[in-house]
Design an enzyme around this catalytic site. Structure first.
Site: not given
Ligand code: AMP
Ligand code: ZN
Length: 115
Positions: A88, A101
């Site tokens: 994203n 990511h």
């Molecule tokens: P995005 O919306 O593509 O920026 O994805 C961010 C992702 O990070 C989401 O799917 C969240 O659930 C994940 N996320 C947020 N905090 C953490 C964390 N501490 N450990 C693992 N995943 C996380």
């Protein structure tokens, strides 16, 4: 390392995560809010806020994320059943964490188009 970046803190071991992959260039760990039975994130160890900030020097790094995610898909037994790799970017792309990511999603039929 960017001091206030969540994923830099995970890379540095300051915030716990369940690792699924670790090498010199990238870390893979389970998403804290899984959207599929297998939901992992693959992040460069070096801070890069969003894919639009990548330069030609990051080409191998971006490809490396895909290879690492596919390796984990193979290890988790979803290579043949299928999986999705998603990155994203910015507001309309739904990016909420500004450290690049790649999402690996698998373990259920995924619909298309995404929401
Ligand atoms: P995005 O919306 O593509 O920026 O994805 C961010 C992702 O990070 C989401 O799917 C969240 O659930 C994940 N996320 C947020 N905090 C953490 C964390 N501490 N450990 C693992 N995943 C996380
Ligand atoms: Zn970062």
């Amino acid at each position: 390392m960017s001091a206030d970046c969540l994923f830099c803190k995970i890379v540095a071991g300051k915030i716990p995560a369940t690792k699924v992959h670790d090498d010199a260039l990238c870390l893979g760990f389970l998403d804290i809010s899984p959207q599929a039975p297998l939901h992992a994130l693959f992040v460069p160890k070096r801070h890069l806020a969003t894919v639009g900030d990548a330069t030609t020097e990051d080409r191998e790094l971006l490809g490396h994320l895909m290879f690492a995610a596919t390796k984990v898909a193979r290890e988790k037994g979803v290579l043949d059943s299928g999986f999705r790799l998603v990155m994203n970017a910015n507001r309309d792309g739904g990016q909420t964490v500004f450290h690049v990511h790649l999402h690996l999603l698998a373990g259920r039929p995924l619909t298309w188009p995404p929401g």
